[in-house]
Scaffold this active site. Structure first.
Site, PDB file in Angstrom:
ATOM      1  CG  ASP A 103      -2.023   1.023   1.203  1.00  0.00           C
ATOM      2  OD1 ASP A 103      -2.908   0.981   0.327  1.00  0.00           O
ATOM      3  OD2 ASP A 103      -1.974   1.905   2.078  1.00  0.00           O
ATOM      4  CE1 TYR A 228      -5.845   7.019   1.516  1.00  0.00           C
ATOM      5  CE2 TYR A 228      -5.490   6.963   3.884  1.00  0.00           C
ATOM      6  CZ  TYR A 228      -5.741   6.311   2.696  1.00  0.00           C
ATOM      7  OH  TYR A 228      -5.874   4.944   2.681  1.00  0.00           O
ATOM      8  CG  HIS A 288      -5.421  -3.067  -0.987  1.00  0.00           C
ATOM      9  ND1 HIS A 288      -4.559  -2.511  -1.911  1.00  0.00           N
ATOM     10  CD2 HIS A 288      -5.291  -2.300   0.135  1.00  0.00           C
ATOM     11  CE1 HIS A 288      -3.951  -1.457  -1.383  1.00  0.00           C
ATOM     12  NE2 HIS A 288      -4.369  -1.316  -0.149  1.00  0.00           N
TER      13      HIS A 288
END
Length: 310
Positions: A103, A228, A288
């Protein structure tokens, strides 16, 4: 799990937590987590590589899990994560490592390789290739989860409607699917799943409790900032060459494969323009969270790569 040890290191003014196991006769492997993960997401891999003769180290990034919060999380940079990793290795007198990232952990993994190639024996990433400008998210709609969580206050308000355990549960459910999480108009990301939506079969209530307890300690303030609200710095201005052996393990049901340009970047071989010594393994049913979903298969791929580059 009880074999895994835990330590705290004073690193660049913060107390950072590391999980570790193994004597390291064949070398050291550092595992870098993503979101909503933590050192715990590497539990299966840590034990396996230790049994194969390596030392496994999995830090909680600054601001995550048991690691200390930085005083000004809004000033977080990717360089912080790279500098923390370098300081961890220096603190433990480890001259060279294999780096494994998943990730957003793939970004500091490759950043470390580019910045400190002499300290890296090889790099492995799961689900995320070398960060490239060839992949752009601009064509995705406003409800795309990265856009939503990138807006200060938006995710905080969304998450605040639920307890920490429910937030982690919902994100795990959404991220384990093959579709990109996108909210509709008048909808928030947390509304995309509810209490009736089952957890993935490979993710237990015990696992959820372990994650929830760590995020109850750290909260979400820093995790929302990193990654983010730091993604404008995701790609390199000019693609450097990665000069170490590399492995990409890609679940074919990982929603990240549907980010614009990503699948073509990988399957066309363009990624090898910057990572020439790259092996790519596709796992047809992999999500994922492929390292938790199919730990034995992922462990075999990782250990084979490690032993071929010792």
């Amino acid at each position: 799990m009880e074999k895994i040890e835990h330590s705290f290191l004073s690193i660049r003014g913060l107390n950072l937590h590391i999980a570790h196991i193994g004597k390291g006769e064949l070398g050291t492997v550092v595992f870098l987590h993503g979101f909503p993960e933590i050192w715990y997401s590497w539990r299966h891999q840590m034990i396996a590589v230790a049994e194969a003769g390596f030392r496994a180290i999995a830090p909680d990034f600054r601001g995550y899990g048991l690691s200390e919060q930085p005083p000004e999380p809004e000033k977080a940079t990717w360089e912080d994560l790279v500098d923390d990793l370098l300081a961890i290795l220096d603190s433990l007198s480890i001259p060279k490592v294999f780096v494994v990232g998943k990730d957003f952990g793939a970004k500091p993994a490759y950043d470390f390789v580019v910045s400190h190639p002499d300290r890296v024996a090889g790099v492995i990433t799961l689900g995320i290739p070398f960060p490239s400008k060839l992949s752009s998210r601009d064509s995705l709609p406003e409800g795309f989860y990265i856009f939503r969580w990138g807006k200060p206050g938006r995710a905080e308000a969304d998450f605040a409607r639920f307890d920490v355990k429910t937030v982690v549960r919902t994100v795990y459910i959404l991220f384990s699917k093959s579709e990109i999480p996108i909210a509709g108009e008048g909808q928030e990301i947390m509304d995309l799943a509810d209490s009736t939506t089952p957890l993935p079969e490979w993710f237990t209530d015990e696992d959820l409790a372990a994650y929830a307890s760590l995020y109850e300690k750290s909260g979400f303030k820093f995790p929302l900032q990193m990654p983010y609200r730091s993604l404008t710095k995701w790609a390199y201005e000019s693609d450097p060459k990665v000069e170490v052996p590399a492995l990409l393990v890609m679940g074919e049901k990982d929603y990240c494969l549907k980010f614009p340009g990503v699948e073509d970047y990988i399957r066309s071989g363009m990624v090898k323009n910057v990572v020439p010594d790259l092996e790519i393994i596709y796992m047809p049913e992999g999500s994922h969270f492929v390292q938790e979903q199919f730990p034995d298969q992922v462990n075999q791929h990782i250990i084979k790569f490690l032993k071929s580059h010792v």
